[in-house]
Design a protein around this motif. Structure first.
Motif, mmCIF file in Angstrom:
data_model
loop_
_atom_site.group_PDB
_atom_site.id
_atom_site.type_symbol
_atom_site.label_atom_id
_atom_site.label_comp_id
_atom_site.label_asym_id
_atom_site.label_seq_id
_atom_site.Cartn_x
_atom_site.Cartn_y
_atom_site.Cartn_z
ATOM 1 N N LEU A 121 -4.028 14.941 2.105
ATOM 2 C CA LEU A 121 -2.928 15.893 2.170
ATOM 3 C C LEU A 121 -3.450 17.275 1.803
ATOM 4 N N PRO A 122 -3.149 18.262 2.628
ATOM 5 C CA PRO A 122 -3.585 19.616 2.309
ATOM 6 C C PRO A 122 -2.670 20.261 1.269
ATOM 7 N N GLU A 123 -3.051 21.427 0.811
ATOM 8 C CA GLU A 123 -2.140 22.232 0.011
ATOM 9 C C GLU A 123 -0.963 22.592 0.909
ATOM 10 N N GLY A 181 4.324 7.219 11.537
ATOM 11 C CA GLY A 181 4.367 5.763 11.573
ATOM 12 C C GLY A 181 3.159 5.129 10.916
ATOM 13 N N GLU A 182 1.972 5.693 11.141
ATOM 14 C CA GLU A 182 0.748 5.157 10.540
ATOM 15 C C GLU A 182 0.790 5.249 9.021
ATOM 16 N N VAL A 183 1.303 6.369 8.513
ATOM 17 C CA VAL A 183 1.301 6.612 7.069
ATOM 18 C C VAL A 183 2.459 5.907 6.366
ATOM 19 N N LEU A 184 3.640 5.919 6.987
ATOM 20 C CA LEU A 184 4.847 5.443 6.311
ATOM 21 C C LEU A 184 5.361 4.101 6.820
ATOM 22 N N MET A 238 0.849 -1.181 0.000
ATOM 23 C CA MET A 238 0.000 0.000 0.000
ATOM 24 C C MET A 238 0.895 1.245 0.000
ATOM 25 N N THR A 239 0.605 2.183 -0.879
ATOM 26 C CA THR A 239 1.399 3.413 -0.937
ATOM 27 C C THR A 239 1.035 4.317 0.245
ATOM 28 N N PRO A 240 1.911 5.264 0.592
ATOM 29 C CA PRO A 240 1.556 6.216 1.653
ATOM 30 C C PRO A 240 0.274 6.992 1.324
ATOM 31 N N GLU A 241 0.084 7.344 0.064
ATOM 32 C CA GLU A 241 -1.123 8.063 -0.322
ATOM 33 C C GLU A 241 -2.371 7.196 -0.088
ATOM 34 N N GLN A 242 -2.282 5.895 -0.394
ATOM 35 C CA GLN A 242 -3.392 4.982 -0.138
ATOM 36 C C GLN A 242 -3.636 4.839 1.364
ATOM 37 N N SER A 289 5.982 7.837 -1.826
ATOM 38 C CA SER A 289 6.667 6.547 -1.893
ATOM 39 C C SER A 289 8.174 6.703 -2.052
ATOM 40 N N LYS A 290 8.619 7.885 -2.419
ATOM 41 C CA LYS A 290 10.061 8.138 -2.541
ATOM 42 C C LYS A 290 10.738 8.352 -1.188
ATOM 43 N N ILE A 291 9.937 8.446 -0.131
ATOM 44 C CA ILE A 291 10.529 8.602 1.201
ATOM 45 C C ILE A 291 11.102 7.267 1.640
ATOM 46 N N VAL A 292 12.410 7.243 1.827
ATOM 47 C CA VAL A 292 13.096 6.047 2.314
ATOM 48 C C VAL A 292 12.923 5.946 3.824
#
Length: 152
Positions: free
Chosen positions: A14-16, A118-121, A1-5, A85-88
């Motif tokens: 995600l806000p502006e 932690g929840e997102v990534l 699952m991607t972070p956005e998902q 997803s580019k966040i290592v």
């Protein structure tokens, strides 16, 4: 699952990217590191809360403000690198808490940011952290959060 998902699954959007209130940019990349400027709890262009922890702002409210700051930080990271997803790894988080002199639970406030990351990534959201009390923050907000992320 991607972070956005994962954000969608958590019911978050995600806000502006928050517009800078002074002479700086929201994030800067150097090599494989991205540093965000301090992110404050701005929602739809306005502070979500004002005041100091231990006076006008409760611990629970401070925790929620730190979550908003982290979400704003993720927005700044995404704007810089194009895809969460580019966040290592989130390398370091610094949490500033506007505090009444008697308030000493800054780490519990900081957990709002840390737990959201932690929840997102997942594993990539685990990080080193500092949480410090300060006399005042911009716009009289109760919390400000900086992120340092390693990116691919």
């Amino acid at each position: 699952m991607t972070p956005e998902q994962k954000l969608t699954e958590l019911g978050l959007t995600l806000p502006e990217v928050v517009k800078p209130v002074a002479a700086y940019v929201p994030a800067v990349r150097t090599g494989n590191l991205v540093y965000t400027s301090g992110q404050v709890p701005i929602v739809e262009g306005k502070p979500a809360a004002t005041g100091k922890l231990g006076a006008e702002v409760s611990l629970e409210q401070g925790y929620e403000m730190a979550r908003i700051c982290a979400l704003n930080g993720l927005a700044a990271l995404k704007a810089e690198v194009g895809d969460l997803s580019k966040i290592v790894r989130i390398v370091k988080v610094v949490v500033f808490v506007a505090s009444d002199p008697s308030f000493t639970d800054q780490p519990k406030v900081g957990n709002g940011a840390s737990e959201l990351l932690g929840e997102v990534l997942g594993e990539a959201g685990k990080h080193a952290r500092s949480a410090v009390g300060v006399a005042a923050l911009p716009l009289n907000v109760p919390v400000e959060v900086e992120l340092i992320a390693e990116v691919a």
